[in-house]
Scaffold this motif. Structure first.
Motif, PDB file in Angstrom:
ATOM      1  N   PRO A 137     -68.078 -73.833   3.908  1.00  9.93           N
ATOM      2  CA  PRO A 137     -69.192 -73.531   4.807  1.00  9.93           C
ATOM      3  C   PRO A 137     -68.841 -73.879   6.254  1.00  9.93           C
ATOM      4  O   PRO A 137     -68.104 -74.830   6.533  1.00  9.93           O
ATOM      5  CB  PRO A 137     -70.322 -74.432   4.288  1.00  9.93           C
ATOM      6  CG  PRO A 137     -69.939 -74.764   2.882  1.00  9.93           C
ATOM      7  CD  PRO A 137     -68.447 -74.829   2.874  1.00  9.93           C
ATOM      8  N   LYS A 139     -70.802 -73.934  10.274  1.00  6.38           N
ATOM      9  CA  LYS A 139     -72.059 -73.796  11.005  1.00  6.38           C
ATOM     10  C   LYS A 139     -71.788 -72.976  12.261  1.00  6.38           C
ATOM     11  O   LYS A 139     -70.964 -73.351  13.099  1.00  6.38           O
ATOM     12  CB  LYS A 139     -72.639 -75.164  11.363  1.00  6.38           C
ATOM     13  CG  LYS A 139     -74.025 -75.077  11.989  1.00  6.38           C
ATOM     14  CD  LYS A 139     -74.766 -76.405  11.956  1.00  6.38           C
ATOM     15  CE  LYS A 139     -75.344 -76.680  10.577  1.00  6.38           C
ATOM     16  NZ  LYS A 139     -76.299 -77.825  10.587  1.00  6.38           N
ATOM     17  N   ILE A 143     -76.503 -72.000  12.142  1.00  9.83           N
ATOM     18  CA  ILE A 143     -76.741 -71.426  10.823  1.00  9.83           C
ATOM     19  C   ILE A 143     -75.563 -71.752   9.924  1.00  9.83           C
ATOM     20  O   ILE A 143     -74.411 -71.514  10.286  1.00  9.83           O
ATOM     21  CB  ILE A 143     -76.904 -69.892  10.913  1.00  9.83           C
ATOM     22  CG1 ILE A 143     -78.038 -69.534  11.883  1.00  9.83           C
ATOM     23  CG2 ILE A 143     -77.179 -69.296   9.540  1.00  9.83           C
ATOM     24  CD1 ILE A 143     -78.130 -68.057  12.193  1.00  9.83           C
ATOM     25  N   CYS A 144     -75.833 -72.292   8.742  1.00 10.38           N
ATOM     26  CA  CYS A 144     -74.773 -72.616   7.796  1.00 10.38           C
ATOM     27  C   CYS A 144     -74.400 -71.348   7.022  1.00 10.38           C
ATOM     28  O   CYS A 144     -75.250 -70.743   6.367  1.00 10.38           O
ATOM     29  CB  CYS A 144     -75.218 -73.714   6.839  1.00 10.38           C
ATOM     30  SG  CYS A 144     -73.892 -74.275   5.749  1.00 10.38           S
ATOM     31  N   THR A 146     -71.464 -69.463   4.426  1.00 10.44           N
ATOM     32  CA  THR A 146     -70.355 -69.664   3.499  1.00 10.44           C
ATOM     33  C   THR A 146     -69.606 -68.344   3.311  1.00 10.44           C
ATOM     34  O   THR A 146     -70.198 -67.351   2.868  1.00 10.44           O
ATOM     35  CB  THR A 146     -70.855 -70.153   2.132  1.00 10.44           C
ATOM     36  OG1 THR A 146     -71.585 -71.373   2.297  1.00 10.44           O
ATOM     37  CG2 THR A 146     -69.674 -70.401   1.195  1.00 10.44           C
ATOM     38  N   ARG A 161     -72.625 -65.709   2.761  1.00  7.80           N
ATOM     39  CA  ARG A 161     -73.884 -66.266   2.279  1.00  7.80           C
ATOM     40  C   ARG A 161     -74.555 -67.061   3.391  1.00  7.80           C
ATOM     41  O   ARG A 161     -73.948 -67.954   3.983  1.00  7.80           O
ATOM     42  CB  ARG A 161     -73.657 -67.163   1.065  1.00  7.80           C
ATOM     43  CG  ARG A 161     -74.950 -67.798   0.565  1.00  7.80           C
ATOM     44  CD  ARG A 161     -74.787 -68.520  -0.758  1.00  7.80           C
ATOM     45  NE  ARG A 161     -76.059 -69.081  -1.198  1.00  7.80           N
ATOM     46  CZ  ARG A 161     -76.319 -69.531  -2.413  1.00  7.80           C
ATOM     47  NH1 ARG A 161     -75.362 -69.476  -3.344  1.00  7.80           N
ATOM     48  NH2 ARG A 161     -77.502 -70.009  -2.731  1.00  7.80           N
ATOM     49  N   PHE A 162     -75.801 -66.716   3.676  1.00  6.17           N
ATOM     50  CA  PHE A 162     -76.635 -67.426   4.644  1.00  6.17           C
ATOM     51  C   PHE A 162     -77.779 -68.057   3.853  1.00  6.17           C
ATOM     52  O   PHE A 162     -78.808 -67.416   3.617  1.00  6.17           O
ATOM     53  CB  PHE A 162     -77.232 -66.473   5.670  1.00  6.17           C
ATOM     54  CG  PHE A 162     -76.252 -65.622   6.438  1.00  6.17           C
ATOM     55  CD1 PHE A 162     -75.983 -65.885   7.774  1.00  6.17           C
ATOM     56  CD2 PHE A 162     -75.624 -64.533   5.838  1.00  6.17           C
ATOM     57  CE1 PHE A 162     -75.112 -65.082   8.502  1.00  6.17           C
ATOM     58  CE2 PHE A 162     -74.753 -63.722   6.546  1.00  6.17           C
ATOM     59  CZ  PHE A 162     -74.485 -64.005   7.877  1.00  6.17           C
ATOM     60  N   SER A 163     -77.588 -69.278   3.382  1.00  7.52           N
ATOM     61  CA  SER A 163     -78.611 -69.955   2.586  1.00  7.52           C
ATOM     62  C   SER A 163     -78.967 -69.106   1.367  1.00  7.52           C
ATOM     63  O   SER A 163     -78.136 -68.874   0.501  1.00  7.52           O
ATOM     64  CB  SER A 163     -79.841 -70.257   3.446  1.00  7.52           C
ATOM     65  OG  SER A 163     -80.798 -70.988   2.732  1.00  7.52           O
ATOM     66  N   ASN A 164     -80.212 -68.582   1.314  1.00 11.02           N
ATOM     67  CA  ASN A 164     -80.637 -67.829   0.130  1.00 11.02           C
ATOM     68  C   ASN A 164     -80.478 -66.317   0.292  1.00 11.02           C
ATOM     69  O   ASN A 164     -81.027 -65.533  -0.478  1.00 11.02           O
ATOM     70  CB  ASN A 164     -82.091 -68.153  -0.212  1.00 11.02           C
ATOM     71  CG  ASN A 164     -83.055 -67.765   0.891  1.00 11.02           C
ATOM     72  OD1 ASN A 164     -82.658 -67.530   2.026  1.00 11.02           O
ATOM     73  ND2 ASN A 164     -84.336 -67.714   0.569  1.00 11.02           N
ATOM     74  N   VAL A 185     -78.782 -67.335  -4.684  1.00 11.82           N
ATOM     75  CA  VAL A 185     -79.188 -66.373  -3.664  1.00 11.82           C
ATOM     76  C   VAL A 185     -80.442 -65.642  -4.146  1.00 11.82           C
ATOM     77  O   VAL A 185     -80.527 -65.238  -5.305  1.00 11.82           O
ATOM     78  CB  VAL A 185     -78.041 -65.369  -3.391  1.00 11.82           C
ATOM     79  CG1 VAL A 185     -78.553 -64.141  -2.645  1.00 11.82           C
ATOM     80  CG2 VAL A 185     -76.930 -66.046  -2.605  1.00 11.82           C
TER      81      VAL A 185
END
Length: 253
Positions: A137, A139, A143-144, A146, A161-164, A185
């Motif tokens: 990951p 930042k 924004i975190c 992956t 991937r941005f969180s969900n 997700v």
């Protein structure tokens, strides 16, 4: 987090030049597709994923006012060749771009002038390249994100991937490790080219299978060709929680 689809078409775009098929001649605005790209907005920042041929036109249509960073899935022309239009956003500062090592190498070879340091601004894009590591990951603009490797034929490219929320286009194979990285997700965007199999892209049914395995609540197909209309995709796959994405679609995640 707000996601805007700048484009949702395959490398030809839709309508395809010189084609008179039912989708290319459709009057439905959902069947008019620029090359695939999205912008992600959160907390006042804007991150673009890929800059295809119509990046300028798509940005104007979507009201794009600034770009704080760019993620690249890979360096194929339909995802890259609008890069020069980033120059309007680099008058006062350089923009960071992010991709895997192979993609960064290709971009620097195709746009070497964008990464040089000049004494003054000569109307050129001013970019700083950052290599990403698979599954690590990072930042970006608070924004975190992956990076998740997938295969596009024989090439390893990146989904994000941005969180969900996850954006995975131009995919033909997902490893078990990458499937695991996509678990949890809720909203998934998957490249799904057409009904028939293809050597370097998921078909609709392959994308459906991947979506069900990941277990997301909602899926949007993107990178779609001209063999199937927007309405037909929704009719065929809507009962599974899948919709066809379309240009300028906005999601709030």
């Amino acid at each position: 987090m707000k996601i805007t689809f700048l484009g949702t078409g395959t490398s030809h775009g839709i309508p395809v030049l010189g084609c008179s098929c039912p989708v290319c001649t459709s009057l439905d605005v959902h069947d008019k597709r620029y090359r695939s790209s999205i912008m992600v907005e959160a907390d006042g920042s804007c991150i673009v994923v890929d800059t295809g041929y119509e990046f300028r036109l798509a940005g104007i249509r979507a009201g794009l006012k600034k770009v704080d960073a760019v993620l690249y899935t890979h360096s194929h022309s339909d995802h890259l060749m609008g890069l020069d239009d980033l120059r309007v956003f680099t008058r006062d500062h350089r923009i960071p771009i992010y991709a895997n090592a192979d993609t960064i190498k290709d971009i620097k070879e195709k746009f070497p002038y964008a990464f040089r340091h000049y004494d003054g601004n000569y109307g050129l894009p001013l970019l700083d390249a950052n290599e990403l590591e698979n599954y690590r990951p990072v930042k970006i603009c608070g924004i975190c994100i992956t990076p998740i490797p997938v295969m596009h034929g024989c090439h390893q490219i990146l989904g994000y991937r941005f969180s969900n929320f996850a954006y995975v286009t131009d995919v033909s194979y997902i490893s078990e490790e990458s499937f695991s990285a996509l678990k949890g997700v809720e909203v998934l965007v998957l490249g799904a080219l057409r009904t028939r199999p293809h050597a370097t892209h998921f078909s609709f049914d392959q994308a459906l299978e991947a979506f069900l395995k990941i277990g997301a609540k909602k899926c949007y197909f993107t990178h779609i060709n001209h063999e199937t209309s927007y309405e037909d995709i929704n009719r065929l796959y809507g009962s599974y929680g899948i919709e066809s994405a379309y240009d300028n679609l906005v999601l709030e995640v």
